[in-house]
Design an enzyme around this catalytic site. Structure first.
Site, PDB file in Angstrom:
ATOM      1  CE  LYS A 175      -3.852   0.027   2.433  1.00 37.47           C
ATOM      2  NZ  LYS A 175      -4.973   0.024   1.482  1.00 37.47           N
TER       3      LYS A 175
HETATM    4  C1  LIG Z   1      -6.379  -1.375  -3.797  1.00 37.92           C
HETATM    5  C2  LIG Z   1      -6.911  -2.178  -2.656  1.00 37.92           C
HETATM    6  N1  LIG Z   1      -7.299  -3.446  -2.869  1.00 37.92           N
HETATM    7  C3  LIG Z   1      -7.793  -4.213  -1.888  1.00 37.92           C
HETATM    8  C4  LIG Z   1      -7.933  -3.732  -0.595  1.00 37.92           C
HETATM    9  C5  LIG Z   1      -8.475  -4.602   0.489  1.00 37.92           C
HETATM   10  O1  LIG Z   1      -7.459  -4.962   1.387  1.00 37.92           O
HETATM   11  P1  LIG Z   1      -7.768  -5.232   2.925  1.00 37.92           P
HETATM   12  O2  LIG Z   1      -8.823  -6.279   2.961  1.00 37.92           O
HETATM   13  O3  LIG Z   1      -6.473  -5.721   3.472  1.00 37.92           O
HETATM   14  O4  LIG Z   1      -8.214  -3.959   3.525  1.00 37.92           O
HETATM   15  C6  LIG Z   1      -7.546  -2.414  -0.328  1.00 37.92           C
HETATM   16  C7  LIG Z   1      -7.659  -1.854   1.031  1.00 37.92           C
HETATM   17  O5  LIG Z   1      -6.737  -1.889   1.778  1.00 37.92           O
HETATM   18  C8  LIG Z   1      -7.009  -1.629  -1.370  1.00 37.92           C
HETATM   19  O6  LIG Z   1      -6.617  -0.364  -1.149  1.00 37.92           O
END
Ligand SMILES: Cc1ncc(COP(=O)(O)O)c(C=O)c1O
Length: 303
Positions: free
Chosen positions: A154
Site C-alpha cells: 500500500k
Molecule cells: C487497492 C486495494 N485493494 C484491496 C484492498 C483490500 O485490502 P484489505 O482487505 O487488506 O483492507 C484495499 C484496502 O486496503 C485496497 O486499497
C-alpha cells in the site's frame, strides 16, 4: 477527551501532529500505509481491532519495498496502536491509519539518502460504501502492473490510480469501480478485492493479477471454507464473467463485504444480495466485533 495520534515517537492530540510542507512523502508518494478497523461491541463495551498483526506485517513489507527502516517491530506497532485507541476513548467503530514515510524535508524524487518516520492516528468511521448493494462500472483506468509501484504494497503514491478510478465511477453515477489489470482481466475495486460466485464456488483473481492481497480477502477465503465448506478458486477472471456470475461482492477493511448488484448496467444474478454473500456477511460481521469465539485470535481488544 482529545483524539490521539502517535507522532514522532509520542502520543499527542491529533490536532498537534503536523508535518512540514517540504516533507518528501507529500510530494512523491514515498510512504507505505495501512487501514485498520476497530469494531465496537456494545454488549462487551469493547473495541476489537481486526487482524492487527497482519496489517503491520504488510506495512513492514511495504517499508522494505520503499527502503524504510522503522525502529519498531510488529509487536511494538500493535502495542502502540492499542494504547493510542485506548487513550482516545472511543465507544464506536473506528479506523486507524498508520503511515511509514520519507520524512526528510527535502526536494528530489528518490528513495535513498532520506530519513524515515512513522505516524498513526485514529478516527471514528462508519460505512465506506454508502449503500447495501453497489452499482459498479468497469474503469477505463488500469491496475498498475508489478513493475509500476508494487501492487502488493500500500504505497501512498500508487493510490492516485485508485483515485482516478473511484472518481470516474462516481462521475458516471456508479458507487464503485472495477479495475482491470494490464492484461485486461479483472483485478479489483479501487480499494477492495473482488469475489464472484460461479457454480457454487467463490472465484477471485490470484496474486499474479496485480491485486493487493487483502486481509479481508484472506479472511473471507478462510471463513467460506471452514464455516460454509465453500472452496475459493484463485484464477484469472475475464470481464464477461462479471456479467454472468450468480453473485459478486467486494471485500476490504473499509468496505467490509459489499454486495455488487450491477456491473456496467447489467444485473448480477437478479440484482439482489445473493445467498452465499448474505451468509458470508452474517459470519463476518459477527467475527469482526468479537462475537464468534472461534475467531477471537483475529480480534485484539482495546479496553
Ligand atoms: C487497492 C486495494 N485493494 C484491496 C484492498 C483490500 O485490502 P484489505 O482487505 O487488506 O483492507 C484495499 C484496502 O486496503 C485496497 O486499497
Amino acid at each position: 477527551m482529545p483524539q490521539y495520534a502517535f507522532f514522532r515517537k509520542h502520543f499527542v492530540p491529533l490536532s498537534e501532529a503536523k508535518i512540514g510542507l517540504m516533507t518528501n512523502f507529500i510530494h512523491y508518494g514515498t510512504g507505505a500505509f495501512e487501514g485498520i478497523r476497530g469494531n465496537w461491541n456494545e454488549d462487551k463495551k469493547q473495541i476489537y481491532l481486526f487482524r492487527l498483526k497482519e496489517h503491520f506485517e504488510r506495512l513492514l513489507n511495504g517499508c522494505k519495498v520503499l527502503k524504510i527502516e522503522l525502529p519498531y517491530s510488529v509487536d511494538d506497532l500493535c502495542r502502540q496502536t492499542v494504547e493510542m485507541v485506548a487513550r482516545s476513548g472511543f465507544k464506536e467503530n473506528v479506523y486507524i491509519r498508520p503511515v511509514a514515510y520519507k520524512s526528510t524535508e527535502a526536494m528530489g524524487v528518490r528513495l535513498h539518502n532520506l530519513e524515515a518516520d512513522y505516524f498513526s492516528f485514529v478516527m471514528p468511521w462508519g460505512r465506506y460504501l454508502d449503500t447495501d448493494k453497489c452499482r459498479v462500472g468497469v474503469s477505463s483506468w488500469r491496475r498498475p502492473g508489478s513493475n509500476f509501484a508494487s501492487p502488493q504494497s500500500k504505497i501512498t503514491g500508487a493510490y492516485i490510480n485508485s483515485a482516478f478510478a473511484k472518481t470516474e465511477a462516481h462521475d458516471n453515477g456508479f458507487d464503485e469501480a472495477i479495475v482491470l489489470n494490464e492484461y485486461g482481466r479483472v483485478a479489483e475495486g479501487s480499494g477492495e478485492n473482488i469475489f464472484l460466485v460461479i457454480d457454487g464456488k467463490l472465484v477471485t483473481p490470484g496474486i499474479y493479477e496485480n491485486i493487493l492481497t487483502g486481509i479481508t480477502r484472506n479472511s473471507v477465503i478462510e471463513i467460506a471454507k471452514k464455516e460454509l465448506g465453500i472452496e475459493t478458486i484463485e484464477r484469472p477472471i475475464e470481464r464477461t464473467e462479471l456479467y454472468v456470475a450468480k453473485e459478486s461482492f467486494f471485500t476490504g477493511t473499509a468496505a467490509h463485504i459489499a454486495p455488487i448488484a450491477e456491473v456496467d448496467h447489467r444485473l448480477v444474478g437478479d440484482g439482489e444480495i445473493g445467498p452465499i454473500t448474505r451468509e458470508l456477511q452474517a459470519l463476518y460481521f459477527d467475527i469482526i466485533v468479537g462475537k464468534n469465539s472461534k475467531y477471537m485470535n483475529w480480534c485484539t481488544p482495546v479496553y
